[in-house]
Design an enzyme around this catalytic site. Sequence first.
Site, PDB file in Angstrom:
ATOM      1  CE1 TYR A 146      -3.291  -2.718  -0.032  1.00  0.00           C
ATOM      2  CE2 TYR A 146      -3.920  -2.135   2.198  1.00  0.00           C
ATOM      3  CZ  TYR A 146      -4.111  -2.890   1.068  1.00  0.00           C
ATOM      4  OH  TYR A 146      -5.127  -3.815   1.032  1.00  0.00           O
ATOM      5  N   PRO A 165     -16.738  -3.576   0.728  1.00  0.00           N
ATOM      6  CG  PRO A 165     -17.025  -2.619   2.838  1.00  0.00           C
ATOM      7  CD  PRO A 165     -15.966  -3.014   1.858  1.00  0.00           C
ATOM      8  N   GLY A 183     -23.235   2.610  -2.093  1.00  0.00           N
ATOM      9  CA  GLY A 183     -23.303   3.726  -1.151  1.00  0.00           C
ATOM     10  C   GLY A 183     -24.225   4.843  -1.586  1.00  0.00           C
ATOM     11  N   GLY A 184     -25.190   4.524  -2.455  1.00  0.00           N
ATOM     12  CA  GLY A 184     -26.116   5.543  -2.929  1.00  0.00           C
ATOM     13  C   GLY A 184     -25.628   6.250  -4.169  1.00  0.00           C
TER      14      GLY A 184
END
Length: 323
Positions: A53, A212, A219-220
């Site tokens: 990362y 997720p 998430g909309g």
Amino acid sequence: MEYTHLGRTGLTVSRLCLGTMNFGPHTEEADAHRIMDTALEHGINFFDTANVYGWGENKGRTEEIIGSWFAKGGGRREKTVLATKVYGDMGDWPNEGRLSALNIRRSVEASLRRLRTDHIDLYQMHHVDRATPWEEIWQAMEVLVAQGKIIYVGSSNFAGWHIAQAQEAARSRNFLGLTSEQSLYNLLERSLELEVIPAAEYYGLGLIPWSPLHGGLLGGVLRKESEGVRRASGRAADTLAARREQLQAYEDLAAELGHEPGDVALAWLLSRPAVTAPIVGPRTLEQLTAAVRAVGLTLDQKTLDRLDEIFPGHRTAPEDYAW
């Protein structure tokens, strides 16, 4: 915050896992430190990272940011169940990636230096290495456990049969083996239900779902698109185009329930078999606070059934496709 054991172990972790992949590339060090402090304030004690990362020329940067946070003291390291990963190439020279005993040894030492700690609580294989025998991998991990440099071993992105192969090899050595599997799992991507989740349940692994919200699509995204707040691009745009009708039905259901779509997606994962903690990877404090809401949300059976209608899942193989 609610807590549970990581798989069959006695290790207690929060039902949310703080993902740190944005620290460095998208979140500055000072902001990342504030997010980690706030996570502890919310009771999140489970943090996930990886040696790669930071990406590109900055591989390792995320571990360094976590290490500088630990160095502040105040019990930060002692309160944190720290998970990192090994597999990805950290350089262009041979043996700077994968799961050879040599790379495992070198990688754990490098991660410990960047993280400024003397041990890693959960050391995860970021991907299966088909070229390295399990006897070699487990021998390397056993040495690290004996040295006190790692405590538990986990996998990531393994197929069900890889989990079985790994566990049977560990059993033959009287070694604990895998304690967790980190994989892509959400309402839009439920392939794990075929074989990975059954394998995790059988061998007592805790499932740690990544992405997720499927890159924000759960998430909309449609509401945000209509408000001009966000527009999907790349693969996310392709998925949105192909599954717009499902996502609209999903957002309508969330509105009917009076909850944010992202909260519903996380609450659904928390209800699933074998799931220990979904990984939430906030770029901002506001995103972290939004994720914490989901822990207190319980979906009733009627809602779970409606989600299955919108996003059909899988039965365990082979019954999913045969008798």
